[in-house]
Design a protein around this motif. Structure first.
Motif: not given
Length: 379
Positions: A102-104, A120, A148-149, A151-152
């Motif tokens: 995830a980019p988060t 990422s 998060d995975y 959506k990212g």
């Protein structure tokens, strides 16, 4: 030095637990063979099950932290790591995941204690989009897990698709805990896409089944997944009696270096291992943290964290704990190139470039690697 892990032993990612756990144990065995860390043998890792459940992952993290570990490997799922990261790093313990994408995490405030050897999804999304476009598709529907995975990666892919001239006719998320995905399937069908991108874990098989039943088969439209669906058994999961129904389904995933020696040695260590996805990345997590402790001459994470990024770049190249430790003992800086390839960590504690595998399920429904693509952040 004491390692723990929070990895999937049950739940939708349970198939990714054994390769990561065994890779961790394998790395520890080799470190101990070379004398351990700072002259002391590493004990067996303390384990906990992330179980695809945030509450259970937190309980697992509590148990592992209570054992007095210096570092935790995991979690496998980005959402499970985000559930425990504040607890782990807040306790002054290092955390390294071999599969969080995830980019988060790139800008996450983690006291400099969180690291990952998986790239990422900001690096994976453009490769996935390029594959969709190069296959001749221009009207693309995206459906993704509402975490998060999901959506990212969905947003990174959508942005790259639009930059490449394609139209994203749908970009929506679904509840991965749902028992019925008919609404998700109908929303996709209604948009009449010529390609579908599914960012899912094992629950994605139900979406694929629904699309096939609705006539959107991988042979009629482009159908794509990512690392969460890179499962050698996906054809059988989608259609137990006829895995060939998945023929033509493509996707992307963080790739390992072409490292047959590592995989051969890992399977000698763990003969029952079938899946090896993310094993090289976890193996590298263990080695990087152990080498940072050697360089810091301390097993306390707050002491060795500042050495972790440097272990992966700008020094004398080495490819094993033993060789790198020898260089450190000589007072040299090291550049560890691991089982998953060169890492070259950025200041955020993650790979600065990535090898992304493009895979496909062939006419029999068997998983094949098409090629590997290098991806770097957009400048």
């Amino acid at each position: 030095m004491k390692f723990g892990y929070v990895l999937p032993e049950t739940g939708s990612l349970a198939y990714l637990g054994p390769p990561q756990i065994e890779a961790m144990k394998y790395a520890i065995s080799l470190i101990n063979k070379d004398g351990g860390v700072l002259g002391k043998q590493l004990p067996a890792p303390v384990g906990g099950d992330e179980a695809d459940d945030q509450a259970l992952a937190n309980q697992a993290a509590d148990r592992v932290l209570a054992a007095g570990v210096n570092a935790i490997i995991g979690a496998a799922a980005s959402g499970m790591s985000l559930a425990i990261i504040d607890k782990v790093t807040g306790a002054g313990v290092a955390q390294c995941s071999g599969s969080n994408t995830a980019p988060t995490f790139t800008g996450y405030k983690d006291n400099g204690l969180y690291f990952r050897t998986a790239p990422s999804d900001a690096l994976q999304g453009p490769v996935l989009a390029d594959q969709v476009i190069s296959d001749g598709h221009s009207q693309v529907a995206i459906t993704a897990r509402a975490d998060d995975y999901g959506k990212g990666l969905a947003d990174a892919t959508a942005k790259a698709l639009q930059n490449g001239g394609a139209t994203v006719v749908l970009n929506e998320t679904y509840d991965p805990k749902a028992t019925d995905f008919n609404a998700t399937v109908q929303n996709i069908v209604a948009k009449k896409p010529d390609a579908v991108v599914i960012v899912a874990f094992e629950e994605g098989k139900q979406i694929i089944q629904g699309l096939i039943e609705a006539g959107l088969t991988p042979q009629k439209v482009g159908m794509y997944g990512a690392d969460g669906l890179r499962n050698a058994d996906l054809g059988k999961l989608v259609s137990p009696k006829d895995p060939s129904k998945l023929a033509g389904f493509k996707g992307t995933a963080p790739a390992s270096a072409d490292n047959p020696d590592f995989l051969k040695n890992l399977k000698t260590f763990a003969p029952s291992l079938k899946e090896v996805q993310f094993a090289p990345q976890v193996y590298d997590c263990v080695n990087i943290l152990a080498l940072a402790a050697e360089q810091a001459k301390s097993t306390k994470a707050d002491d060795f964290k500042k050495y972790v990024n440097g272990i992966t770049k700008d020094g004398d190249k080495c490819t094993s704990f033993a060789d790198c430790k020898k260089l450190i003992d000589e007072g040299k800086d090291v550049d560890y190139d691991g089982a998953s390839g060169p890492l070259d960590f950025t200041d955020a504690g993650e790979p600065g470039s990535a090898s992304i595998e493009v895979y496909e399920f062939d006419k029999t429904g068997a998983l094949k690697t098409l090629r590997t693509v290098q991806s770097k952040p957009a400048s």
